[in-house]
Design a protein around this motif. Structure first.
Motif, PDB file in Angstrom:
ATOM      1  N   THR A 185     147.196  88.995  18.006  1.00 32.65           N
ATOM      2  CA  THR A 185     148.210  88.043  18.463  1.00 32.65           C
ATOM      3  C   THR A 185     147.970  87.658  19.912  1.00 32.65           C
ATOM      4  N   CYS A 186     147.731  88.629  20.783  1.00 29.08           N
ATOM      5  CA  CYS A 186     147.499  88.341  22.201  1.00 29.08           C
ATOM      6  C   CYS A 186     146.201  87.564  22.418  1.00 29.08           C
ATOM      7  N   LEU A 187     145.194  87.826  21.607  1.00 27.64           N
ATOM      8  CA  LEU A 187     143.931  87.102  21.717  1.00 27.64           C
ATOM      9  C   LEU A 187     144.067  85.630  21.330  1.00 27.64           C
ATOM     10  N   GLY A 221     142.896  88.031  31.730  1.00 22.97           N
ATOM     11  CA  GLY A 221     142.015  88.162  30.582  1.00 22.97           C
ATOM     12  C   GLY A 221     141.438  89.557  30.440  1.00 22.97           C
ATOM     13  N   LEU A 222     140.705  89.748  29.341  1.00 21.82           N
ATOM     14  CA  LEU A 222     140.041  91.025  29.101  1.00 21.82           C
ATOM     15  C   LEU A 222     138.783  91.114  29.959  1.00 21.82           C
ATOM     16  N   ASN A 223     138.448  92.325  30.347  1.00 22.13           N
ATOM     17  CA  ASN A 223     137.286  92.460  31.215  1.00 22.13           C
ATOM     18  C   ASN A 223     136.598  93.803  31.006  1.00 22.13           C
ATOM     19  N   HIS A 224     135.289  93.772  30.948  1.00 23.44           N
ATOM     20  CA  HIS A 224     134.482  94.985  30.922  1.00 23.44           C
ATOM     21  C   HIS A 224     133.073  94.582  31.346  1.00 23.44           C
ATOM     22  N   LYS A 225     132.372  95.487  32.003  1.00 23.87           N
ATOM     23  CA  LYS A 225     131.035  95.154  32.500  1.00 23.87           C
ATOM     24  C   LYS A 225     130.026  96.225  32.129  1.00 23.87           C
ATOM     25  N   ILE A 252     133.072  84.316  22.407  1.00 20.16           N
ATOM     26  CA  ILE A 252     133.746  85.574  22.745  1.00 20.16           C
ATOM     27  C   ILE A 252     134.261  85.542  24.181  1.00 20.16           C
ATOM     28  N   ASP A 253     133.484  84.948  25.070  1.00 15.45           N
ATOM     29  CA  ASP A 253     133.896  84.808  26.473  1.00 15.45           C
ATOM     30  C   ASP A 253     135.226  84.066  26.580  1.00 15.45           C
ATOM     31  N   ASN A 254     135.349  82.997  25.804  1.00 15.53           N
ATOM     32  CA  ASN A 254     136.570  82.199  25.828  1.00 15.53           C
ATOM     33  C   ASN A 254     137.773  83.002  25.349  1.00 15.53           C
ATOM     34  N   ALA A 255     137.585  83.777  24.288  1.00 16.88           N
ATOM     35  CA  ALA A 255     138.673  84.609  23.764  1.00 16.88           C
ATOM     36  C   ALA A 255     139.097  85.663  24.783  1.00 16.88           C
ATOM     37  N   MET A 256     138.129  86.251  25.469  1.00 12.62           N
ATOM     38  CA  MET A 256     138.444  87.278  26.460  1.00 12.62           C
ATOM     39  C   MET A 256     139.185  86.693  27.658  1.00 12.62           C
ATOM     40  N   ARG A 257     138.768  85.518  28.110  1.00 18.52           N
ATOM     41  CA  ARG A 257     139.441  84.870  29.246  1.00 18.52           C
ATOM     42  C   ARG A 257     140.848  84.440  28.870  1.00 18.52           C
ATOM     43  N   SER A 258     141.060  84.095  27.609  1.00 19.20           N
ATOM     44  CA  SER A 258     142.349  83.548  27.168  1.00 19.20           C
ATOM     45  C   SER A 258     143.341  84.603  26.741  1.00 19.20           C
TER      46      SER A 258
END
Length: 266
Positions: free
Chosen positions: A229-231, A29-33, A158-164
């Protein structure tokens, strides 16, 4: 631009018969902190709200807004953009075409355009922001409660989209049959903030005929359609519309009604 055009030409895909393979097993998934996370701001808002006095309600409302803005900014950073809202011209154009909001915060308009958050949720945020900017009286307790609930919903969405978020492969045939004719593999480097496209003239379980690789940055007109598309392939919601929009961006001569994408898992 010439490299990507030649890449698409070399694989000879039939864009009306696309099979999309989600490669979720190859990506976390996508990640940033940030130093303070959106969920921390949300926790502060919930704690403040328990006070019920004027100071507590003001702090709760402010932290609910910070929680939402922090989550949106974190997402923007995770897809290779700066959360300041100063986007490349191609991203601004994508927002203008695909967002139902004609003005307002560009970061929020982008997450709506990408299908990450529904327009209704963004509209509620805009209404809340307007109230906050012109509110010089004691906040209504119900408004504060709704603001905290909205922040929690937006963060979760948004969390769900980033994890997926999923690496994806588009082919014009199934990999386990003889009808595969060309393939496009999409991956993402979070460190570099770049999409990587790999072109194959053939892609099967036992055969790979690699043609070329192209790296795209947010300045490219295909960056956002590919990112969308990837999201959405990972969430399984709206993925087919995203694929049709991507194909239309790649080849505007193909009528959208003639495209019938199928989703499978690699």
């Amino acid at each position: 631009m010439e490299d990507i055009v030649s890449g698409f030409k070399s694989i000879g895909m039939d864009w009306t018969k696309i099979v999309v393979f989600s490669n979720m097993g190859n990506w976390l998934g996508l990640n940033h902190k940030f130093a303070i996370s959106p969920k921390e701001f949300l926790r502060y808002a919930k704690t403040d709200y328990k006070g019920k006095d004027t100071r507590a309600l003001i702090n709760a409302l402010s932290n609910a807004k910070r929680a939402m803005d922090c989550q949106v900014d974190l997402f923007i950073q995770s897809i290779g953009l700066k959360h300041s809202g100063k986007f490349p011209a191609e991203v601004d154009n994508y927002i203008k075409i695909n967002s139902t909001e004609s003005n307002g915060n560009k970061n929020y308009r982008l997450i709506e355009a990408l299908g990450v958050s529904p327009a209704g949720l963004i509209g509620r945020y805009r209404e809340l922001r307007n109230k906050l900017e012109h509110f010089y009286e004691t906040p209504d307790s119900q408004l504060v409660k709704e603001s905290i609930e909205l922040a929690e919903l937006l963060i979760s969405t948004i969390d769900n989209a980033m994890r997926s978020f999923s690496f994806s492969t588009l082919t014009s045939g199934k990999i386990d049959t003889d009808d595969t004719n060309g393939a496009l593999h999409i991956s993402y480097s979070s460190d570099a903030g770049e999409l990587e496209l790999e072109f194959y003239s053939q892609l099967k379980f036992d055969t790979e005929e690699f043609v070329s690789k192209v790296v795209l940055t947010p300045e490219h007109c295909l960056y956002m359609p590919l990112m969308k598309t990837c999201l959405l392939v990972g969430t399984e919601i709206g993925w087919d519309i995203a694929v049709i929009e991507l194909i239309a961006a790649i080849n505007p001569n193909i009528p959208p009604k003639s495209i019938y994408p199928v989703l499978e898992y690699a």
